[in-house]
Design a protein around this motif. Structure first.
Motif, PDB file in Angstrom:
ATOM      1  N   ARG A  91      41.916  32.692  38.680  1.00 18.48           N
ATOM      2  CA  ARG A  91      41.686  33.108  37.172  1.00 18.48           C
ATOM      3  C   ARG A  91      42.323  32.145  36.267  1.00 18.48           C
ATOM      4  O   ARG A  91      42.044  31.979  35.297  1.00 18.48           O
ATOM      5  N   LEU A  92      43.562  31.789  36.727  1.00 16.61           N
ATOM      6  CA  LEU A  92      44.167  30.731  35.667  1.00 16.61           C
ATOM      7  C   LEU A  92      43.217  29.644  35.741  1.00 16.61           C
ATOM      8  O   LEU A  92      43.150  28.904  34.493  1.00 16.61           O
ATOM      9  N   ASP A  93      42.908  29.089  36.533  1.00 19.19           N
ATOM     10  CA  ASP A  93      41.883  27.716  36.589  1.00 19.19           C
ATOM     11  C   ASP A  93      40.796  28.062  35.677  1.00 19.19           C
ATOM     12  O   ASP A  93      40.209  27.374  34.808  1.00 19.19           O
ATOM     13  N   HIS A  94      40.122  29.087  35.742  1.00 21.42           N
ATOM     14  CA  HIS A  94      38.985  30.006  34.989  1.00 21.42           C
ATOM     15  C   HIS A  94      39.403  29.796  33.729  1.00 21.42           C
ATOM     16  O   HIS A  94      38.797  29.238  32.845  1.00 21.42           O
ATOM     17  N   ASN A  95      40.412  30.242  33.455  1.00 20.10           N
ATOM     18  CA  ASN A  95      40.909  30.494  31.819  1.00 20.10           C
ATOM     19  C   ASN A  95      41.306  28.947  31.203  1.00 20.10           C
ATOM     20  O   ASN A  95      40.991  28.785  30.022  1.00 20.10           O
ATOM     21  N   ARG A  96      41.551  28.072  32.231  1.00 20.41           N
ATOM     22  CA  ARG A  96      41.908  26.652  31.610  1.00 20.41           C
ATOM     23  C   ARG A  96      40.628  26.032  31.569  1.00 20.41           C
ATOM     24  O   ARG A  96      40.626  25.434  30.550  1.00 20.41           O
TER      25      ARG A  96
ATOM     26  N   ALA B 134      37.179  34.440  41.211  1.00 21.18           N
ATOM     27  CA  ALA B 134      38.202  35.101  41.999  1.00 21.18           C
ATOM     28  C   ALA B 134      38.143  34.592  43.506  1.00 21.18           C
ATOM     29  O   ALA B 134      36.841  34.338  43.718  1.00 21.18           O
ATOM     30  N   ALA B 135      39.230  34.312  44.137  1.00 22.61           N
ATOM     31  CA  ALA B 135      39.090  33.813  45.706  1.00 22.61           C
ATOM     32  C   ALA B 135      38.879  35.024  46.485  1.00 22.61           C
ATOM     33  O   ALA B 135      39.921  35.817  46.364  1.00 22.61           O
TER      34      ALA B 135
ATOM     35  N   SER C  46      37.747  32.036  49.474  1.00 23.00           N
ATOM     36  CA  SER C  46      37.432  30.853  48.624  1.00 23.00           C
ATOM     37  C   SER C  46      36.986  31.510  47.215  1.00 23.00           C
ATOM     38  O   SER C  46      36.619  32.672  47.075  1.00 23.00           O
ATOM     39  N   SER C  47      37.251  30.473  46.116  1.00 23.41           N
ATOM     40  CA  SER C  47      36.687  30.996  44.661  1.00 23.41           C
ATOM     41  C   SER C  47      35.271  31.059  44.728  1.00 23.41           C
ATOM     42  O   SER C  47      34.553  29.945  45.009  1.00 23.41           O
ATOM     43  N   PHE C  48      34.899  32.179  44.179  1.00 22.52           N
ATOM     44  CA  PHE C  48      33.319  32.316  43.640  1.00 22.52           C
ATOM     45  C   PHE C  48      33.138  32.848  42.254  1.00 22.52           C
ATOM     46  O   PHE C  48      33.923  33.420  41.545  1.00 22.52           O
ATOM     47  N   PRO C  49      32.038  32.593  41.967  1.00 18.49           N
ATOM     48  CA  PRO C  49      31.645  33.418  40.596  1.00 18.49           C
ATOM     49  C   PRO C  49      31.509  35.056  40.871  1.00 18.49           C
ATOM     50  O   PRO C  49      30.699  35.186  42.079  1.00 18.49           O
ATOM     51  N   VAL C  50      32.108  35.683  40.554  1.00 18.69           N
ATOM     52  CA  VAL C  50      32.372  37.153  40.892  1.00 18.69           C
ATOM     53  C   VAL C  50      32.154  38.182  39.807  1.00 18.69           C
ATOM     54  O   VAL C  50      32.412  37.813  38.390  1.00 18.69           O
ATOM     55  N   VAL C  51      31.265  39.368  40.048  1.00 17.73           N
ATOM     56  CA  VAL C  51      31.431  40.392  38.954  1.00 17.73           C
ATOM     57  C   VAL C  51      32.517  41.436  39.633  1.00 17.73           C
ATOM     58  O   VAL C  51      32.140  41.577  40.914  1.00 17.73           O
ATOM     59  N   SER C  52      32.802  42.372  38.991  1.00 15.89           N
ATOM     60  CA  SER C  52      33.585  43.558  39.508  1.00 15.89           C
ATOM     61  C   SER C  52      32.769  44.912  39.102  1.00 15.89           C
ATOM     62  O   SER C  52      32.328  45.154  38.026  1.00 15.89           O
ATOM     63  N   ARG C  53      32.176  45.823  40.030  1.00 12.20           N
ATOM     64  CA  ARG C  53      31.434  46.687  39.998  1.00 12.20           C
ATOM     65  C   ARG C  53      32.241  48.114  40.770  1.00 12.20           C
ATOM     66  O   ARG C  53      32.211  47.725  41.899  1.00 12.20           O
ATOM     67  N   GLU C  54      32.589  49.064  39.764  1.00 10.97           N
ATOM     68  CA  GLU C  54      33.043  50.107  40.845  1.00 10.97           C
ATOM     69  C   GLU C  54      34.129  49.872  41.660  1.00 10.97           C
ATOM     70  O   GLU C  54      34.322  50.177  42.826  1.00 10.97           O
TER      71      GLU C  54
ATOM     72  N   ILE D  93      31.866  31.514  25.053  1.00 14.90           N
ATOM     73  CA  ILE D  93      31.538  30.936  26.443  1.00 14.90           C
ATOM     74  C   ILE D  93      31.263  32.169  27.577  1.00 14.90           C
ATOM     75  O   ILE D  93      32.090  32.967  27.522  1.00 14.90           O
ATOM     76  N   SER D  94      30.469  31.897  28.463  1.00  9.71           N
ATOM     77  CA  SER D  94      30.201  33.000  29.265  1.00  9.71           C
ATOM     78  C   SER D  94      29.784  32.283  30.762  1.00  9.71           C
ATOM     79  O   SER D  94      29.411  31.102  30.605  1.00  9.71           O
ATOM     80  N   LYS D  95      30.092  33.041  31.801  1.00 13.23           N
ATOM     81  CA  LYS D  95      29.534  32.479  33.027  1.00 13.23           C
ATOM     82  C   LYS D  95      30.240  31.117  33.723  1.00 13.23           C
ATOM     83  O   LYS D  95      29.566  30.358  34.154  1.00 13.23           O
ATOM     84  N   MET D  96      31.423  31.066  33.414  1.00 11.50           N
ATOM     85  CA  MET D  96      32.315  29.862  33.659  1.00 11.50           C
ATOM     86  C   MET D  96      32.580  30.006  35.581  1.00 11.50           C
ATOM     87  O   MET D  96      32.499  31.156  35.683  1.00 11.50           O
ATOM     88  N   THR D  97      32.670  29.151  36.086  1.00 11.54           N
ATOM     89  CA  THR D  97      32.682  29.343  37.552  1.00 11.54           C
ATOM     90  C   THR D  97      33.853  28.405  38.081  1.00 11.54           C
ATOM     91  O   THR D  97      33.904  27.163  37.686  1.00 11.54           O
ATOM     92  N   ILE D  98      34.738  28.642  38.851  1.00  9.86           N
ATOM     93  CA  ILE D  98      35.516  27.993  39.827  1.00  9.86           C
ATOM     94  C   ILE D  98      35.209  28.222  41.033  1.00  9.86           C
ATOM     95  O   ILE D  98      35.075  29.366  41.536  1.00  9.86           O
ATOM     96  N   TRP D  99      35.050  27.125  41.831  1.00 11.51           N
ATOM     97  CA  TRP D  99      34.600  27.199  43.359  1.00 11.51           C
ATOM     98  C   TRP D  99      35.807  26.804  43.979  1.00 11.51           C
ATOM     99  O   TRP D  99      36.294  25.841  43.863  1.00 11.51           O
ATOM    100  N   GLY D 100      36.108  27.334  45.505  1.00 10.38           N
ATOM    101  CA  GLY D 100      36.997  26.807  46.354  1.00 10.38           C
ATOM    102  C   GLY D 100      38.313  27.011  46.305  1.00 10.38           C
ATOM    103  O   GLY D 100      38.633  28.523  46.242  1.00 10.38           O
ATOM    104  N   ASN D 101      39.189  26.282  46.529  1.00 10.10           N
ATOM    105  CA  ASN D 101      40.640  26.265  46.463  1.00 10.10           C
ATOM    106  C   ASN D 101      41.398  26.239  45.396  1.00 10.10           C
ATOM    107  O   ASN D 101      41.042  25.551  44.584  1.00 10.10           O
ATOM    108  N   HIS D 102      42.652  27.024  45.108  1.00  7.85           N
ATOM    109  CA  HIS D 102      43.321  26.768  44.268  1.00  7.85           C
ATOM    110  C   HIS D 102      44.078  25.573  44.377  1.00  7.85           C
ATOM    111  O   HIS D 102      45.147  25.708  44.730  1.00  7.85           O
ATOM    112  N   SER D 103      43.762  24.724  43.962  1.00  3.48           N
ATOM    113  CA  SER D 103      44.320  23.177  44.635  1.00  3.48           C
ATOM    114  C   SER D 103      43.575  22.172  43.806  1.00  3.48           C
ATOM    115  O   SER D 103      42.770  22.384  43.090  1.00  3.48           O
ATOM    116  N   ALA D 104      44.183  20.894  43.804  1.00  4.24           N
ATOM    117  CA  ALA D 104      43.139  19.780  43.004  1.00  4.24           C
ATOM    118  C   ALA D 104      41.864  19.530  43.458  1.00  4.24           C
ATOM    119  O   ALA D 104      41.315  18.889  42.729  1.00  4.24           O
TER     120      ALA D 104
END
Ligand SMILES: NC(=O)C1=CN([C@@H]2O[C@H](COP(=O)(O)OP(=O)(O)OC[C@H]3O[C@@H](n4cnc5c(N)ncnc54)[C@H](O)[C@@H]3O)[C@@H](O)[C@H]2O)C=CC1
Ligand SMILES: O=C([O-])CC(=O)C(=O)O
Length: 326
Positions: free
Chosen positions: A156-161, A263-264, A279-287, A177-188
């Motif tokens: 989420r820090l990468d997402h916010n950045r 979120a990963a 791994s990080s994906f585009p995610v929603v949280s429901r229930e 802005i909506s629908k930002m996505t970070i994929w993969g590893n929390h790394s470079a």
């Protein structure tokens, strides 16, 4: 309402100091949810944790119903509903990747086992300590009785950045802005993806030139952690704590309609990411559950970058497997 027990490891560290006050003030779970804090530290840092607890007392937070401080993981996770695994072994000079993974295995394995034995049935785990994705995998492997999906790692820090960098470039507010996505590893190798991101109804990748996206945006987001260390002389702390708050808040309370976050989480095989990798994906949280956003088209530019980051996760997983940590 019974207080929710939130366990924070590495509580005396710099992220802990930025995190605990926000949890106690109600920002993690909601302004009407009482909390009990459990601070897990190693013996040399217990005294500092006590000092932080004294300051928490001095805030007289109405929602804070108790604080315990311990170096015993069994006690710390006993009845825990939320676990924020922040404490980790940092990489020091001369340390190889295998050494780093092994040292962290010695932390996250036993903590996963303690969660397995003692945590509440609804336990949700967020791993912040690096290498976060693989530390989460290690903890999860040590907790076979806890549903695998309860183990997550922080991107989420990468997402916010990424939101902030894009907002500055387009001179818009992050709320545009909506629908930002970070994929993969929390790394470079992570891949911040603008091909589905929307700004005022338009796709962000079409609002910026390709050279900026490729040569400025992606590396700036991916290497932001190192840039903060270079500037501050210490790694991101308040922004990391903020992202941890955002992650757990959305997990418990849901993501807004019409948007998603990053979120990963354990892969179910979506988007060609091997099942089980965290791994990080585009995610929603429901229930109260994360779901991977389905059906996004991935072009070759994105495919190459997602695959590179996922490959790094595969190598980290194989390395911890070889060390018998999972
Ligand atoms: N996923 C992300 O986006 C980010 C992750 N991080 C990572 O978060 C971690 C913590 O960062 P800081 O708070 O700045 O570090 P820090 O060094 O200030 O604090 C870490 C704390 O963890 C404690 N600790 C070490 N081993 C422990 C164990 N076995 N059990 C309980 N506590 C233990 C230490 O005593 C220390 O107080 C680091 O691994 C850092 O790389 C930092 C920023 C962003
Ligand atoms: O490398 C670190 O310790 C800090 C980090 O993960 C980040 O700021 O993204």
């Amino acid at each position: 309402m019974a207080p929710v027990k939130v366990t924070v490891t590495g509580a005396a560290g710099q992220i802990g100091y930025a995190l605990l006050f926000r949890i106690a003030s109600g920002q993690l779970l909601g302004a009407d949810v009482p909390v009990r804090l459990s601070l897990l530290e190693i013996p040399p840092a217990l005294k500092a944790a006590e000092g932080t607890a004294m300051e928490l007392d001095d805030c007289a937070f109405p929602l804070l119903k108790g604080i315990e401080i311990t170096d015993d993981a069994g006690k710390a996770f006993d009845g825990a509903n939320v676990a924020l695994l922040v404490g980790a072994r940092p990489r020091t000079a001369g340390m190889e990747r295998g050494d780093l993974l092994e040292a962290n295995g010695g932390i996250f394995g036993p903590q996963g086992a303690a969660i397995n034995a003692h945590a509440a049935d609804d336990i949700r785990v967020l791993v912040v300590g690096n290498p976060a994705n693989t530390n989460a995998l290690i903890a999860q492997a040590a907790a076979p009785d806890v549903p695998a999906e309860r183990f997550t790692a922080m991107t989420r820090l990468d997402h916010n950045r990424a939101l902030s960098q894009l907002a500055a470039k387009l001179e818009v507010s992050v709320t545009d802005i909506s629908k930002m996505t970070i994929w993969g590893n929390h790394s470079a190798t992570q891949y911040p993806d603008l091909f589905h991101t929307e700004v005022g109804g338009k796709i962000a990748a079409e609002l910026v030139d390709e050279a900026w996206l490729r040569d400025t945006f992606i590396p700036t987001v991916a290497k932001r952690g190192a840039a903060i260390i270079a500037a501050r002389g210490a790694s991101s702390a308040a922004s990391a704590a903020n992202a941890a708050i955002d992650h757990v808040h959305d997990w418990v309370n849901g993501t807004p309609e019409g948007d998603w976050t990053s979120a990963a989480i354990p892969s179910d095989g979506s988007y060609g990411v091997p099942e089980g990798l965290i791994s990080s994906f585009p995610v929603v949280s429901r229930e109260g559950r994360w779901e991977i956003v389905q059906g996004l088209s991935i072009d070759s530019f994105s495919r190459e970058r997602i695959d590179a980051s996922v490959q790094e996760l595969v190598e980290e997983r194989d390395a911890v497997r070889a060390l018998n940590l999972i």
